[in-house]
Design a protein around this motif. Structure first.
Motif, PDB file in Angstrom:
ATOM      1  N   UNK A  47       1.791  14.626 -24.924  1.00 12.35           N
ATOM      2  CA  UNK A  47       2.287  13.546 -25.849  1.00 12.35           C
ATOM      3  C   UNK A  47       3.262  12.698 -24.272  1.00 12.35           C
ATOM      4  N   UNK A  48       4.127  14.079 -23.927  1.00 12.30           N
ATOM      5  CA  UNK A  48       4.741  13.274 -22.775  1.00 12.30           C
ATOM      6  C   UNK A  48       3.897  12.797 -21.233  1.00 12.30           C
ATOM      7  N   UNK A  49       2.731  13.595 -21.163  1.00 15.11           N
ATOM      8  CA  UNK A  49       2.055  12.958 -20.474  1.00 15.11           C
ATOM      9  C   UNK A  49       1.816  11.288 -20.841  1.00 15.11           C
ATOM     10  N   UNK A  50       0.936  11.074 -22.093  1.00 22.22           N
ATOM     11  CA  UNK A  50       0.958  10.241 -21.856  1.00 22.22           C
ATOM     12  C   UNK A  50       2.215   9.349 -21.696  1.00 22.22           C
ATOM     13  N   UNK A  51       2.778   9.279 -22.195  1.00 25.76           N
ATOM     14  CA  UNK A  51       4.512   8.709 -21.973  1.00 25.76           C
ATOM     15  C   UNK A  51       4.570   8.195 -20.807  1.00 25.76           C
ATOM     16  N   UNK A  52       4.797   9.164 -19.455  1.00 21.13           N
ATOM     17  CA  UNK A  52       4.613   9.041 -18.174  1.00 21.13           C
ATOM     18  C   UNK A  52       3.723   7.944 -17.652  1.00 21.13           C
TER      19      UNK A  52
ATOM     20  N   UNK B  51       0.835  -0.952   0.240  1.00 21.50           N
ATOM     21  CA  UNK B  51       0.107  -0.047  -0.198  1.00 21.50           C
ATOM     22  C   UNK B  51       0.785   1.336  -0.146  1.00 21.50           C
ATOM     23  N   UNK B  52       1.610   1.118   0.569  1.00 26.35           N
ATOM     24  CA  UNK B  52       2.953   2.783   0.628  1.00 26.35           C
ATOM     25  C   UNK B  52       3.498   2.571  -0.452  1.00 26.35           C
ATOM     26  N   UNK B  53       4.061   1.254  -1.013  1.00 24.15           N
ATOM     27  CA  UNK B  53       4.782   1.490  -2.348  1.00 24.15           C
ATOM     28  C   UNK B  53       3.591   1.680  -3.594  1.00 24.15           C
ATOM     29  N   UNK B  54       2.609   1.441  -3.333  1.00 27.13           N
ATOM     30  CA  UNK B  54       1.625   1.826  -4.481  1.00 27.13           C
ATOM     31  C   UNK B  54       0.904   3.296  -4.185  1.00 27.13           C
ATOM     32  N   UNK B  55       1.457   3.984  -3.776  1.00 25.81           N
ATOM     33  CA  UNK B  55       1.131   5.474  -3.245  1.00 25.81           C
ATOM     34  C   UNK B  55       1.745   6.666  -4.723  1.00 25.81           C
ATOM     35  N   UNK B  56       3.248   6.035  -4.568  1.00 27.15           N
ATOM     36  CA  UNK B  56       4.364   6.810  -4.704  1.00 27.15           C
ATOM     37  C   UNK B  56       3.438   6.936  -7.360  1.00 27.15           C
ATOM     38  N   UNK B  57       3.807   5.572  -7.699  1.00 26.21           N
ATOM     39  CA  UNK B  57       3.306   5.419  -9.047  1.00 26.21           C
ATOM     40  C   UNK B  57       1.772   5.538  -9.375  1.00 26.21           C
ATOM     41  N   UNK B  58       0.487   5.658  -8.301  1.00 20.15           N
ATOM     42  CA  UNK B  58      -0.094   6.063  -8.741  1.00 20.15           C
ATOM     43  C   UNK B  58      -0.248   7.364  -9.048  1.00 20.15           C
ATOM     44  N   UNK B  59       0.548   8.208  -7.413  1.00 14.78           N
ATOM     45  CA  UNK B  59       0.280  10.396  -7.642  1.00 14.78           C
ATOM     46  C   UNK B  59       0.732  10.375  -8.739  1.00 14.78           C
ATOM     47  N   UNK B  60       1.972   9.851  -9.487  1.00 19.02           N
ATOM     48  CA  UNK B  60       2.460  10.177 -10.525  1.00 19.02           C
ATOM     49  C   UNK B  60       1.344  10.127 -12.108  1.00 19.02           C
ATOM     50  N   UNK B  61       1.008   8.831 -11.517  1.00 17.58           N
ATOM     51  CA  UNK B  61      -0.106   7.976 -13.059  1.00 17.58           C
ATOM     52  C   UNK B  61      -1.093   9.403 -12.728  1.00 17.58           C
ATOM     53  N   UNK B  62      -1.638   9.927 -11.306  1.00 14.25           N
ATOM     54  CA  UNK B  62      -3.246  10.753 -11.433  1.00 14.25           C
ATOM     55  C   UNK B  62      -2.501  12.498 -12.300  1.00 14.25           C
ATOM     56  N   UNK B  63      -1.363  12.637 -11.743  1.00 17.04           N
ATOM     57  CA  UNK B  63      -0.576  14.328 -12.078  1.00 17.04           C
ATOM     58  C   UNK B  63      -0.779  13.848 -13.882  1.00 17.04           C
ATOM     59  N   UNK B  64      -0.340  12.940 -14.214  1.00 12.49           N
ATOM     60  CA  UNK B  64       0.243  13.100 -15.660  1.00 12.49           C
ATOM     61  C   UNK B  64      -0.902  12.923 -16.670  1.00 12.49           C
ATOM     62  N   UNK B  65      -2.287  12.526 -15.428  1.00 15.00           N
ATOM     63  CA  UNK B  65      -3.815  11.853 -16.573  1.00 15.00           C
ATOM     64  C   UNK B  65      -4.140  13.624 -16.150  1.00 15.00           C
ATOM     65  N   UNK B  66      -3.714  14.519 -15.257  1.00  8.72           N
ATOM     66  CA  UNK B  66      -4.206  15.832 -14.843  1.00  8.72           C
ATOM     67  C   UNK B  66      -3.636  16.486 -16.299  1.00  8.72           C
ATOM     68  N   UNK B  67      -2.352  16.775 -16.545  1.00  8.94           N
ATOM     69  CA  UNK B  67      -1.555  17.274 -17.439  1.00  8.94           C
ATOM     70  C   UNK B  67      -2.269  16.736 -18.938  1.00  8.94           C
ATOM     71  N   UNK B  68      -2.692  15.889 -19.011  1.00 11.08           N
ATOM     72  CA  UNK B  68      -3.426  15.127 -20.554  1.00 11.08           C
ATOM     73  C   UNK B  68      -4.066  15.741 -20.744  1.00 11.08           C
ATOM     74  N   UNK B  69      -5.394  15.909 -19.650  1.00 11.43           N
ATOM     75  CA  UNK B  69      -6.856  16.064 -20.199  1.00 11.43           C
ATOM     76  C   UNK B  69      -6.306  17.274 -19.479  1.00 11.43           C
ATOM     77  N   UNK B  70      -5.930  18.249 -19.271  1.00 11.60           N
ATOM     78  CA  UNK B  70      -5.677  19.910 -19.661  1.00 11.60           C
ATOM     79  C   UNK B  70      -5.003  20.334 -20.736  1.00 11.60           C
ATOM     80  N   UNK B  71      -4.259  19.008 -21.775  1.00 15.26           N
ATOM     81  CA  UNK B  71      -3.366  19.374 -22.879  1.00 15.26           C
ATOM     82  C   UNK B  71      -2.473  19.878 -23.047  1.00 15.26           C
ATOM     83  N   UNK B  72      -1.390  20.015 -21.517  1.00 11.57           N
ATOM     84  CA  UNK B  72      -0.527  20.677 -21.553  1.00 11.57           C
ATOM     85  C   UNK B  72       0.345  19.125 -21.809  1.00 11.57           C
ATOM     86  N   UNK B  73       1.675  19.045 -22.820  1.00  5.30           N
ATOM     87  CA  UNK B  73       2.570  18.520 -22.901  1.00  5.30           C
ATOM     88  C   UNK B  73       1.821  16.933 -23.158  1.00  5.30           C
TER      89      UNK B  73
END
Length: 436
Positions: free
Chosen positions: A248-253, A224-246
């Motif tokens: 392609x870079x967000x999809x790679x992330x 549960x502790x280890x899952x927090x970091x990749x899930x947090x980064x995944x959520x940030x990348x999804x927000x960036x992709x939804x706003x259209x900011x970077x």
């Protein structure tokens, strides 16, 4: 008495012996009355025989003895125990006579008594002799024998039941406590019989159960502790992709974090199967040299992209009996960990050799090593040791834990040690097959 079977057997045997001794002793007590009756009867018969001897002589006494009730007929003997009448001695008396005569009772064996009565006023002295055997003693009545048997067997059975049930009650209380959630409940074992062996097995089971549950709880907490970091980064990348900011870079992330999550889940499942012992080993004979050489070759191909190399040493043909997939995973995790932490432009050395009846795989890197006090934690799940072996180096600390469980499942061992001059050496020991 190291066996419960022996204790039960001896308890029943003791009850039978005590019962026999008690009944025999009581029969002898009752038998004293029979001896007294025989003495009184023989004394009266001696008076009658003396009177007949005076009036009718030898023939009168012989006729009188012949007419007595069978079983109560004595023998007439002289002072040396020799028969006076022409008739031979009865068979039951012939075993003990002749012998010097004296009025009274004489024990001639543990179960036979001679009763002797002198004929009054006869010259030379004459005696009437009769024998009382154990078979002639009065038998105890049933109403006496049954309570005695119940009392003796009851006392012995009570002692045996108290001995066995006291320890079984302790085992039952420990089982109830364990079922109620007390993982520290133990029986404790004393002795070497079956109950003590069962207690030892119960304590071993409780230890194993506690380790499994603690391991699962620790694993769930760490996951549960280890899952927090990749899930947090995944959520940030999804927000960036939804706003259209970077975008392609967000999809790679997103793809990278998904791969990380997939790898983490796969490692967790592999470790869980190994920890629980549920993984089925598909064991067969395999060449350890070929397996380690192939893993080292693949690792060298990947290491060169990071400006590192992997060199394999070992030409001896060593055969082990095991699961090729698990053993490959165990060796691969150790080599990849060494490649990850060795210095740039350095070499990871993989050596295969033999030590007694075991195959020995050594993997040495040229990294910063591990603090001595943290070496013991190196093979624990999600272990993070040393400043240079932190999360930045990649991985989740599961690879070496999987290697340890895989090697132990094959009856081997794995440990790590620092090397003078820098670097870490991991040694994997696996039992060789008895015949190649």
């Amino acid at each position: 008495m190291s066996s419960l079977f022996t204790k039960i057997f001896l308890a029943f045997w003791l009850a039978a012996v005590l019962l026999g001794i008690t009944l025999f002793a009581l029969a002898r007590l009752f038998g004293s009355e029979v001896i007294e009756e025989t003495e009184q009867r023989l004394a009266g018969q001696a008076v009658s025989a003396a009177a007949l001897w005076e009036t009718g002589g030898r023939h009168a006494v012989a006729r009188w003895l012949h007419n007595l009730q069978p079983g109560t007929q004595p023998a007439l003997v002289d002072a040396e125990g020799r028969p006076v009448l022409r008739q031979p001695l009865p068979r039951h008396l012939a075993r003990w006579l002749p012998r010097p005569m004296e009025s009274g009772t004489h024990s001639v064996s543990s179960a036979h008594v001679l009763v002797v009565a002198a004929l009054p006023d006869t010259s030379p002295p004459l005696y009437l002799v009769n024998e009382v055997a154990a078979g002639h003693l009065r038998i105890l009545p049933v109403w006496t024998r049954i309570p005695i048997a119940i009392l003796i067997t009851g006392l012995v059975s009570l002692g045996l039941a108290a001995l066995v049930t006291r320890r079984l009650r302790r085992l039952r209380r420990a089982a109830q406590a364990l079922a109620a959630g007390d993982l520290n409940a133990r029986v404790g074992h004393h002795g070497r019989d079956e109950v003590a062996a069962l207690s030892r097995d119960f304590d071993q089971m409780a230890d194993r159960l506690r380790d499994l549950l603690n391991g699962q709880q620790r694993l769930l907490r760490d996951v549960s502790h280890e899952l927090r970091s990749p899930l947090a980064r995944l959520r940030i990348a999804l927000e960036l992709a939804e706003r259209g900011e970077s975008r392609d870079k967000a999809l790679v992330r997103i793809g990278k974090e998904a791969d990380e999550l997939e790898r983490l889940i796969a490692d967790v499942l592999s470790l869980a199967r190994l920890e629980s012992g549920q993984g089925q080993l598909e064991q067969r004979k395999l060449s350890l040299g070929d397996l380690v050489r192939q893993v080292a070759t693949d690792a060298d191909f990947e290491a060169r992209a990071k400006e590192r190399t992997v060199r394999f040493e070992g030409g001896e043909k060593l055969v082990v009996f095991g699961d090729a997939v698990l053993l490959r995973s165990a060796v691969e995790n150790v080599i990849r960990n060494a490649v990850r932490h060795t210095a740039e432009d350095s070499e990871v050395t993989v050596t295969l050799g033999r030590e007694d009846e075991s195959a020995l795989v050594e993997v040495r890197d040229h990294g910063p090593g591990v603090p001595e006090e943290e070496l013991a934690k190196l093979f624990r799940p999600f272990a993070r040791v040393g400043e240079a072996r932190d999360r930045k180096s990649g991985g989740y600390g599961l690879g070496l834990a999987i290697s340890r469980r895989a090697v132990e499942a094959h009856g081997g061992g794995i440990y790590a040690e620092n090397i003078e001059g820098g670097g870490l050496r991991v040694r994997i020991s696996l039992p060789l097959t008895t015949n190649h």
